[in-house]
Design a protein around this motif. Structure first.
Motif, short mmCIF file in Angstrom:
data_model
loop_
_atom_site.label_atom_id
_atom_site.label_comp_id
_atom_site.label_asym_id
_atom_site.label_seq_id
_atom_site.Cartn_x
_atom_site.Cartn_y
_atom_site.Cartn_z
N THR A 90 0.84 -1.19 0.00
CA THR A 90 0.00 0.00 0.00
C THR A 90 0.88 1.24 0.00
N ASP A 91 0.30 2.32 -0.50
CA ASP A 91 0.99 3.60 -0.42
C ASP A 91 -0.06 4.70 -0.38
N GLY A 92 0.32 5.80 0.22
CA GLY A 92 -0.52 6.98 0.27
C GLY A 92 0.23 8.16 -0.31
N ALA A 93 -0.51 9.14 -0.76
CA ALA A 93 0.10 10.33 -1.34
C ALA A 93 -0.77 11.53 -1.05
N HIS A 94 -0.13 12.70 -1.07
CA HIS A 94 -0.85 13.95 -0.92
C HIS A 94 -0.30 14.94 -1.93
N SER A 95 -1.17 15.52 -2.73
CA SER A 95 -0.79 16.54 -3.70
C SER A 95 -1.18 17.91 -3.15
N ILE A 96 -0.18 18.72 -2.82
CA ILE A 96 -0.47 20.07 -2.33
C ILE A 96 -1.11 20.90 -3.44
N LYS A 97 -0.63 20.72 -4.65
CA LYS A 97 -1.14 21.48 -5.80
C LYS A 97 -2.64 21.22 -6.02
N ARG A 98 -3.03 19.95 -5.96
CA ARG A 98 -4.44 19.58 -6.18
C ARG A 98 -5.26 19.55 -4.89
N GLY A 99 -4.58 19.54 -3.73
CA GLY A 99 -5.28 19.47 -2.46
C GLY A 99 -6.00 18.15 -2.26
N ASN A 111 -8.66 16.71 1.04
CA ASN A 111 -7.43 17.35 1.50
C ASN A 111 -7.07 16.88 2.91
N GLN A 112 -6.27 15.82 3.00
CA GLN A 112 -5.83 15.27 4.28
C GLN A 112 -4.30 15.38 4.37
N THR A 113 -3.65 14.38 4.92
CA THR A 113 -2.18 14.37 5.00
C THR A 113 -1.67 13.05 4.46
N VAL A 114 -0.38 12.99 4.17
CA VAL A 114 0.21 11.75 3.68
C VAL A 114 0.14 10.66 4.76
N THR A 119 15.30 1.17 0.38
CA THR A 119 16.72 1.21 0.05
C THR A 119 17.16 -0.05 -0.69
N GLU A 120 16.70 -1.21 -0.21
CA GLU A 120 17.09 -2.48 -0.82
C GLU A 120 16.23 -2.88 -2.01
N TRP A 121 14.94 -2.56 -1.97
CA TRP A 121 13.99 -3.10 -2.94
C TRP A 121 13.47 -2.07 -3.95
N GLY A 122 13.82 -0.81 -3.78
CA GLY A 122 13.30 0.23 -4.66
C GLY A 122 11.94 0.71 -4.17
N GLU A 123 11.34 1.60 -4.95
CA GLU A 123 10.03 2.15 -4.57
C GLU A 123 9.01 1.03 -4.44
N ILE A 124 8.13 1.20 -3.48
CA ILE A 124 7.05 0.25 -3.28
C ILE A 124 6.15 0.26 -4.53
N PRO A 125 5.73 -0.88 -5.03
CA PRO A 125 4.93 -0.92 -6.26
C PRO A 125 3.64 -0.10 -6.22
N ALA A 126 3.12 0.20 -5.06
CA ALA A 126 1.91 1.01 -4.96
C ALA A 126 2.19 2.50 -5.03
N ASP A 127 3.47 2.88 -5.15
CA ASP A 127 3.86 4.30 -5.18
C ASP A 127 3.13 5.05 -6.29
N PHE A 128 2.76 6.29 -6.00
CA PHE A 128 2.04 7.11 -6.97
C PHE A 128 2.98 7.86 -7.91
N GLY A 129 4.28 7.85 -7.62
CA GLY A 129 5.24 8.52 -8.49
C GLY A 129 5.15 10.03 -8.46
N ASN A 130 4.72 10.59 -7.33
CA ASN A 130 4.57 12.04 -7.22
C ASN A 130 5.79 12.76 -6.66
N LYS A 131 6.87 12.05 -6.44
CA LYS A 131 8.03 12.66 -5.81
C LYS A 131 8.83 13.50 -6.79
#
Length: 141
Positions: free
Chosen positions: A20-29, A51-54, A129-141
């Motif tokens: 699982t992964d969560g994300a928050h976009s400040i631009k989109r709220g 509009n919540q938090t990560v 660090t060992e496995w890379g980004e979690i597959p559920a990542d939203f790619g917003n970084k």
């Protein structure tokens, strides 16, 4: 209590369970979370929260995965998240957030009411660090 296993010593990237992964976009709220089946790569659930938090998104993502496992009989009963905060909140069955959101209250009640089933599910830390980004990542970084 949900078992917190730090798989940080394992060089092998997990291939089974739900991540699982969560994300928050400040631009989109907009905050959101999703869950991915590690074996198939299929998205199991995805929800926008407003509009919540990560941290809230990460926590609710883990709770959604717990519900998914209980409701569907999904196996293995293993969830991966890269959020130590989400793991801590799930273990405590209570958030430390000052925000009051109806989904947070429902999640806390669910974790407590279903404690005997919740406690059979492992929540593990994803070693980015060992496995890379979690597959559920939203790619917003």
């Amino acid at each position: 209590m949900v078992t917190m296993l730090l798989d940080e010593t394992s060089p092998h990237r997990p291939t089974a369970g739900i991540c699982t992964d969560g994300a928050h976009s400040i631009k989109r709220g907009v905050s959101q979370y999703r869950g991915i089946d590690l074996k198939t790569g299929n998205e199991l659930f995805n929800k926008e929260l407003g509009n919540q938090t990560v941290n809230i998104s990460e926590f609710l993502g883990v709770v959604a995965a717990i519900k998914y496992i209980i409701e569907t009989g999904y196996s293995p009963k293993v969830i991966y998240t890269d959020s130590i905060t989400a793991i801590t909140w799930v273990n405590n069955k209570k958030t430390a957030s000052q925000k009051r959101h109806s989904d947070l209250k429902r999640a806390e009640v669910f974790l407590k009411a279903m404690s005997s089933e919740v406690d059979t599910i492992e929540v593990r830390h994803w070693n980015t660090t060992e496995w890379g980004e979690i597959p559920a990542d939203f790619g917003n970084k």
